[in-house]
Write a protein that holds these residues in place. Structure first.
Motif, PDB file in Angstrom:
ATOM      1  N   GLY A 175       0.789  -1.300  -0.095  1.00  0.00           N
ATOM      2  CA  GLY A 175       0.069   0.082   0.170  1.00  0.00           C
ATOM      3  C   GLY A 175       0.904   1.244   0.013  1.00  0.00           C
ATOM      4  O   GLY A 175       0.043   2.407  -0.080  1.00  0.00           O
ATOM      5  N   PHE A 176       2.262   1.312  -0.179  1.00  0.00           N
ATOM      6  CA  PHE A 176       2.962   2.461  -0.067  1.00  0.00           C
ATOM      7  C   PHE A 176       2.622   3.211  -1.537  1.00  0.00           C
ATOM      8  O   PHE A 176       2.772   2.727  -2.383  1.00  0.00           O
ATOM      9  N   GLU A 177       2.805   4.518  -1.320  1.00  0.00           N
ATOM     10  CA  GLU A 177       2.754   5.333  -2.260  1.00  0.00           C
ATOM     11  C   GLU A 177       4.138   5.993  -2.631  1.00  0.00           C
ATOM     12  O   GLU A 177       4.690   6.530  -1.698  1.00  0.00           O
ATOM     13  N   PHE A 178       4.699   5.977  -4.042  1.00  0.00           N
ATOM     14  CA  PHE A 178       5.696   6.968  -4.355  1.00  0.00           C
ATOM     15  C   PHE A 178       5.621   8.264  -3.999  1.00  0.00           C
ATOM     16  O   PHE A 178       4.843   8.830  -4.372  1.00  0.00           O
ATOM     17  N   THR A 179       6.815   8.653  -3.380  1.00  0.00           N
ATOM     18  CA  THR A 179       6.793  10.173  -3.141  1.00  0.00           C
ATOM     19  C   THR A 179       7.833  10.893  -3.926  1.00  0.00           C
ATOM     20  O   THR A 179       7.667  12.036  -4.333  1.00  0.00           O
ATOM     21  N   GLU A 180       9.172  10.307  -3.842  1.00  0.00           N
ATOM     22  CA  GLU A 180      10.190  10.969  -4.609  1.00  0.00           C
ATOM     23  C   GLU A 180      11.217   9.968  -5.020  1.00  0.00           C
ATOM     24  O   GLU A 180      11.525   9.013  -4.546  1.00  0.00           O
ATOM     25  N   PHE A 181      12.095  10.635  -5.909  1.00  0.00           N
ATOM     26  CA  PHE A 181      13.492  10.055  -6.091  1.00  0.00           C
ATOM     27  C   PHE A 181      14.526  10.502  -5.101  1.00  0.00           C
ATOM     28  O   PHE A 181      14.559  11.973  -5.053  1.00  0.00           O
ATOM     29  N   GLY A 182      15.644   9.990  -4.953  1.00  0.00           N
ATOM     30  CA  GLY A 182      16.598  10.611  -4.183  1.00  0.00           C
ATOM     31  C   GLY A 182      17.870   9.517  -4.137  1.00  0.00           C
ATOM     32  O   GLY A 182      18.051   9.002  -5.147  1.00  0.00           O
ATOM     33  N   GLN A 183      18.548   9.731  -2.979  1.00  0.00           N
ATOM     34  CA  GLN A 183      19.525   8.611  -3.127  1.00  0.00           C
ATOM     35  C   GLN A 183      19.964   8.308  -1.671  1.00  0.00           C
ATOM     36  O   GLN A 183      19.508   8.901  -0.579  1.00  0.00           O
TER      37      GLN A 183
END
Length: 174
Positions: free
Chosen positions: A143-151
Motif C-alpha cells: 500500500g505504499f505510495e511513491f513520493t520522490e526519487f533521491g539517494q
C-alpha cells in the motif's frame, strides 16, 4: 523485547531476533547478490552478525522471519523511528533461496499491521534502490505510495544508490 513469537502469518512466524539466529542470517548477509543494494557491509562470518545483533537499540524493532514449514530463519525486517518525527521506517531482507515466493510481502504486511495495532503507528516510510524493482513491488503491494526519487548510501559511505522513496498512512478504524 522478549523472544516469543509476536506475529503469525499463513506461512511465517515473526519474532524478535536472537543471537542464536546468526548462522541463518549470515546466509544472506554474507551473500553478495543479496547485499548488492543494502546499506550494510557484506558480512564475512556469523560473528559479524552477532556483533550487529548486540548493537541493536531498544527503539529498533528487528524481527526475523521463520518459515513454519522448515522452522528456519529466512529473512529479517524492522520498523523503527529514524528521525523522532513519528514516521517509522520499514525495512526487510530475505535469503535469496526464498525470493519470488511472496514471503517479503507477507512479512512486511504483518510488521506494518503489528506496528499499527500494537504501537499505534500510523505513518511509515520506506525506500529501495531504484534498480531493485522487486523491492518496490513489495512496497506497492503493502500500500505504499511513491513520493520522490533521491539517494541513499552504504553506512560506510563506500557506495551511493539512486533510490525511490515511499510513504504509507494507515488510518485508525475506530
Amino acid at each position: 523485547m522478549n523472544n516469543e513469537v509476536i506475529i503469525e502469518t499463513d506461512r511465517l512466524f515473526l519474532r524478535p531476533i536472537r543471537t542464536s539466529d546468526a548462522d541463518d542470517i549470515f546466509e544472506w548477509t554474507g551473500d553478495a547478490v543479496v547485499n548488492r543494494y543494502m546499506p550494510y557491509p557484506l558480512y564475512t562470518n556469523a560473528d559479524d552478525v552477532k556483533k550487529w545483533i548486540a548493537s541493536l537499540r531498544d527503539d529498533h524493532i528487528e524481527f526475523v522471519f521463520v518459515l513454519k514449514s522448515e522452522n528456519k530463519v529466512i529473512g529479517a525486517g524492522s520498523v523503527h523511528d529514524t528521525g523522532g518525527d513519528g514516521v517509522y521506517e520499514l525495512g526487510y531482507n530475505l535469503n535469496r533461496k526464498y525470493w519470488n515466493k511472496g514471503y517479503a510481502t507477507e512479512a512486511a504486511k504483518a510488521m506494518l499491521k503489528w506496528a499499527h495495532d500494537e504501537l499505534d503507528i500510523h505513518e511509515f516510510k520506506a525506500c529501495h534502490a531504484t534498480a531493485n524493482a522487486a523491492s518496490g513491488k513489495v512496497l506497492k503491494k503493502c500500500g505504499f505510495e511513491f513520493t520522490e526519487f533521491g539517494q541513499y548510501s552504504r553506512f560506510d559511505g563506500s557506495e551511493t544508490f539512486d533510490a525511490s522513496f515511499y510513504k504509507l498512512y494507515i488510518c485508525s478504524t475506530n
